[in-house]
Design a protein around this motif. Sequence first.
Motif, PDB file in Angstrom:
ATOM      1  N   ALA A 186       0.874  -1.166   0.000  1.00 21.11           N
ATOM      2  CA  ALA A 186       0.000   0.000   0.000  1.00 21.11           C
ATOM      3  C   ALA A 186       0.906   1.208   0.000  1.00 21.11           C
ATOM      4  O   ALA A 186       1.240   1.759   1.030  1.00 21.11           O
ATOM      5  N   ARG A 187       1.327   1.622  -1.152  1.00 20.89           N
ATOM      6  CA  ARG A 187       2.350   2.657  -1.269  1.00 20.89           C
ATOM      7  C   ARG A 187       1.701   4.020  -1.472  1.00 20.89           C
ATOM      8  O   ARG A 187       0.764   4.172  -2.225  1.00 20.89           O
ATOM      9  N   ASP A 191     -10.504  -5.441   5.501  1.00 18.68           N
ATOM     10  CA  ASP A 191     -11.751  -4.672   5.509  1.00 18.68           C
ATOM     11  C   ASP A 191     -11.662  -3.443   4.618  1.00 18.68           C
ATOM     12  O   ASP A 191     -12.646  -3.049   3.984  1.00 18.68           O
ATOM     13  N   LEU A 192     -10.481  -2.814   4.566  1.00 18.70           N
ATOM     14  CA  LEU A 192     -10.299  -1.663   3.680  1.00 18.70           C
ATOM     15  C   LEU A 192     -10.517  -2.073   2.226  1.00 18.70           C
ATOM     16  O   LEU A 192     -11.218  -1.386   1.466  1.00 18.70           O
ATOM     17  N   LEU A 193      -9.936  -3.183   1.832  1.00 16.95           N
ATOM     18  CA  LEU A 193     -10.079  -3.644   0.457  1.00 16.95           C
ATOM     19  C   LEU A 193     -11.512  -4.068   0.169  1.00 16.95           C
ATOM     20  O   LEU A 193     -12.048  -3.802  -0.921  1.00 16.95           O
ATOM     21  N   VAL A 206     -14.292   2.143  -4.658  1.00 18.88           N
ATOM     22  CA  VAL A 206     -13.265   3.132  -4.339  1.00 18.88           C
ATOM     23  C   VAL A 206     -11.909   2.586  -4.777  1.00 18.88           C
ATOM     24  O   VAL A 206     -11.495   1.496  -4.357  1.00 18.88           O
ATOM     25  N   GLN A 207     -11.218   3.346  -5.610  1.00 17.90           N
ATOM     26  CA  GLN A 207      -9.897   2.935  -6.089  1.00 17.90           C
ATOM     27  C   GLN A 207      -8.797   3.538  -5.220  1.00 17.90           C
ATOM     28  O   GLN A 207      -9.000   4.582  -4.618  1.00 17.90           O
ATOM     29  N   LEU A 211      -7.403  -3.655  -6.261  1.00 16.71           N
ATOM     30  CA  LEU A 211      -6.571  -4.595  -5.525  1.00 16.71           C
ATOM     31  C   LEU A 211      -7.385  -5.796  -5.045  1.00 16.71           C
ATOM     32  O   LEU A 211      -6.897  -6.931  -5.035  1.00 16.71           O
ATOM     33  N   TRP A 212      -8.624  -5.550  -4.651  1.00 21.81           N
ATOM     34  CA  TRP A 212      -9.501  -6.659  -4.268  1.00 21.81           C
ATOM     35  C   TRP A 212      -9.709  -7.590  -5.454  1.00 21.81           C
ATOM     36  O   TRP A 212      -9.589  -8.809  -5.330  1.00 21.81           O
TER      37      TRP A 212
END
Length: 287
Positions: free
Chosen positions: A3-4, A242-244, A252-253, A258-259
């Motif tokens: 997660a950069r 949970d964020l993904l 939301v990108q 990523l999901w």
Amino acid sequence: MRARFSHGKPAFHQPGCGIGGRSATLAGVLEEIPLAGGNVSVGVVRVGDTVRRPAGPWTPAVHALLAHLHAVGFRAAPRPLGLDEQGREVLGFAPGTTVWPDRFAEVGPPARLARVGRMIREFHDAVAGFTPPPGAVWRVVIPPEDDGGGEIIAHHDLAPWNLVTDGDTWTFIDWDGAGPGSRLWDLAYAVKAFVPLSADPARRRTDAAARARVLADAYGLDEEQRLRLAPMLARRAGAMRDLLAAGHTNGVQPWARLWDEGHGETWSQDTEYIARREQEWLTALTN
């Protein structure tokens, strides 16, 4: 998963930059070299001994943080050098290569892993005296569960993909997601990433519990902190899952992408793996 993010804002304006996509110097013109890596940041380039990347509302606060760290003697972070003429943030270039994925063996030996723990402790102690500028804006995508109102300004992504090594010089990069947090929330993510605590048989380590203990000892956790850290490891991994998941649900990108690429499933499996072995982590940390 990486997660950069980008760093923060300028302490001063870097002169002679941003001319026609290149950086003019007294010695001539320096080419912009795109820097690969990460799965969130775009537009990151190297220009001479600096890195340029898009700035954001969080930039002033993060640059103030980085300036403070250097002022108090913490050198394992990039030096903030202001904005260039294109409005990009300018940071000192950290020579070397990220530990993840091809050089993870560098933090394999216990003594090298212990250095990571000491670096994190040094950062947390250094930042304890930092006062954010008025109206500071931060880009914390996973709020800590126990920040105590902001115990420290944490990095929130202390991981091997954000550790650059060049011989004896080690530098944590990607401070863009820094913000109010806690020591343990920051450390829990680092333990997950640097051990690593992984459900993937290709990455899973038989000495995972012992490596978690190495990091805790090197950091200098007291008994109460160790008792709190063990169950927090799964919750911290679950927070990333949970964020993904929320990004996927709400479109939301970059979290939705990523999901879809499978990172959500990886974090789900890792969370379950870590939770099932909570007693193992607790025993290693406290005995």
